[in-house]
Every structure is written in C-alpha cells, then in structure tokens.
Design a protein around this motif. Structure first.
Motif, PDB file in Angstrom:
ATOM      1  N   UNK A 165     -27.539 -38.915 -43.256  1.00 22.91           N
ATOM      2  CA  UNK A 165     -28.655 -38.038 -43.563  1.00 22.91           C
ATOM      3  C   UNK A 165     -28.333 -36.988 -44.614  1.00 22.91           C
ATOM      4  N   UNK A 166     -27.048 -36.860 -44.972  1.00 19.52           N
ATOM      5  CA  UNK A 166     -26.661 -35.863 -45.979  1.00 19.52           C
ATOM      6  C   UNK A 166     -26.057 -36.512 -47.226  1.00 19.52           C
ATOM      7  N   UNK A 167     -25.361 -37.608 -47.067  1.00 17.72           N
ATOM      8  CA  UNK A 167     -24.685 -38.283 -48.181  1.00 17.72           C
ATOM      9  C   UNK A 167     -25.383 -39.606 -48.474  1.00 17.72           C
ATOM     10  N   UNK A 168     -25.384 -39.994 -49.748  1.00 15.08           N
ATOM     11  CA  UNK A 168     -25.819 -41.326 -50.146  1.00 15.08           C
ATOM     12  C   UNK A 168     -24.801 -41.896 -51.124  1.00 15.08           C
ATOM     13  N   UNK A 184     -22.246 -45.472 -43.380  1.00 16.91           N
ATOM     14  CA  UNK A 184     -22.036 -44.025 -43.412  1.00 16.91           C
ATOM     15  C   UNK A 184     -21.386 -43.597 -42.104  1.00 16.91           C
ATOM     16  N   UNK A 185     -20.401 -42.736 -42.208  1.00 23.71           N
ATOM     17  CA  UNK A 185     -19.849 -42.116 -41.006  1.00 23.71           C
ATOM     18  C   UNK A 185     -20.921 -41.247 -40.357  1.00 23.71           C
ATOM     19  N   UNK A 186     -20.879 -41.139 -39.043  1.00 21.19           N
ATOM     20  CA  UNK A 186     -21.883 -40.346 -38.336  1.00 21.19           C
ATOM     21  C   UNK A 186     -21.925 -38.910 -38.850  1.00 21.19           C
ATOM     22  N   UNK A 187     -20.784 -38.400 -39.260  1.00 22.06           N
ATOM     23  CA  UNK A 187     -20.703 -36.997 -39.676  1.00 22.06           C
ATOM     24  C   UNK A 187     -21.434 -36.712 -40.984  1.00 22.06           C
ATOM     25  N   UNK A 196     -20.996 -40.840 -54.975  1.00 20.60           N
ATOM     26  CA  UNK A 196     -21.209 -40.300 -53.635  1.00 20.60           C
ATOM     27  C   UNK A 196     -21.997 -39.012 -53.826  1.00 20.60           C
ATOM     28  N   UNK A 197     -23.285 -39.062 -53.494  1.00 24.05           N
ATOM     29  CA  UNK A 197     -24.140 -37.888 -53.580  1.00 24.05           C
ATOM     30  C   UNK A 197     -24.039 -37.140 -52.265  1.00 24.05           C
ATOM     31  N   UNK A 198     -23.555 -35.926 -52.333  1.00 23.57           N
ATOM     32  CA  UNK A 198     -23.305 -35.130 -51.125  1.00 23.57           C
ATOM     33  C   UNK A 198     -24.232 -33.916 -51.134  1.00 23.57           C
ATOM     34  N   UNK A 199     -25.121 -33.860 -50.161  1.00 25.52           N
ATOM     35  CA  UNK A 199     -26.058 -32.749 -50.024  1.00 25.52           C
ATOM     36  C   UNK A 199     -25.799 -31.998 -48.726  1.00 25.52           C
ATOM     37  N   UNK A 200     -26.345 -30.793 -48.626  1.00 21.87           N
ATOM     38  CA  UNK A 200     -26.201 -29.975 -47.417  1.00 21.87           C
ATOM     39  C   UNK A 200     -24.735 -29.904 -46.977  1.00 21.87           C
ATOM     40  N   UNK A 201     -23.878 -29.600 -47.915  1.00 24.36           N
ATOM     41  CA  UNK A 201     -22.440 -29.610 -47.639  1.00 24.36           C
ATOM     42  C   UNK A 201     -22.050 -28.527 -46.642  1.00 24.36           C
TER      43      UNK A 201
END
Length: 124
Positions: free
Chosen positions: A65-68, A59-62, A80-85
């Motif tokens: 904790x938000x993407x899986x 995972x990129x640092x950016x 690509x599950x993207x949360x807290x966009x």
C-alpha cells in the motif's frame, strides 16, 4: 554486466523517494527483478519483486500500500516508488535479478545477481 541502484537519500517521514535499478550489458526485462533492504544489525529482507512480464508482483507486508515496483523495459530499468516513508524504512536498498523469470519472492536464495546498494534514510 552490471546492475546499478540509485536514488537513495535523506527524506522526512511521510515523504517519497523513487529508487532506480538500471541494467547494463544485459536485458533486465528477461528477468524477475527484486528489491531488498538491510538495516544496521538486521538481516537483508525482501521488499518487492516484479516478474519479467510485469504481470505479477510481490510486496512485503511492511510496505504493501506504500511501495510500488514499476518497470520500464525501454530504459532497461526497474523502479521502487516509495511513498509515506517511515523511519523504519531506513536501510541500504539493493536490487537483484531472480533465477526464475516467472516467479517472485522475498527470499534471498531466489536471486543470483546483485547490484550495489543505495542508502535510504527517513528522519526528521
């Protein structure tokens, strides 16, 4: 032989989206698969990757904790599950297969087959 990325759209900050990368004509589970993104005027950057076995991810640092990046080999698909966009996640997202099934990176030259992109826009 095709990689098809889908699932993009417009979402408000703090929202979620799930992108899909579906393969046809080959077994996606034989490959490490990555997600990249490219915002207007910026270089394409690596976001996440999962090795063929699913046992290692990048995972990129950016986005940590938000993407899986789950994969479903039965559906021949990587997600690509993207949360807290955030607005800075706005970009065209691409999936690609790596030339080494056992290794993940965020570097473009480690990937040799690319799908078309899907647009993600995070805005209120």
């Amino acid at each position: 032989v095709q990689l098809q990325a889908s699932g993009g759209g417009l979402v408000q900050p703090g929202g979620s989206l799930r992108l899909s990368c579906a393969a046809s004509g080959f077994t996606l589970g034989d490959y490490a698969t990555g997600w990249f993104r490219q915002a207007p005027g910026k270089e394409r950057e690596g976001v996440s990757c999962i090795v063929s076995s699913g046992g290692s991810t990048y995972y990129a640092d950016s986005v940590k904790g938000r993407f899986t990046i789950p994969r479903d080999n039965a559906k021949n698909t990587v997600y690509l599950q993207m949360n807290s966009l955030k607005p800075e996640d706005t970009a065209v997202y691409y999936c690609a297969t790596a030339n080494n099934p056992y290794y993940c990176s965020g570097l473009r030259y480690d990937y040799d087959y690319w799908g078309q992109g899907t647009q993600v826009t995070v805005s209120s």
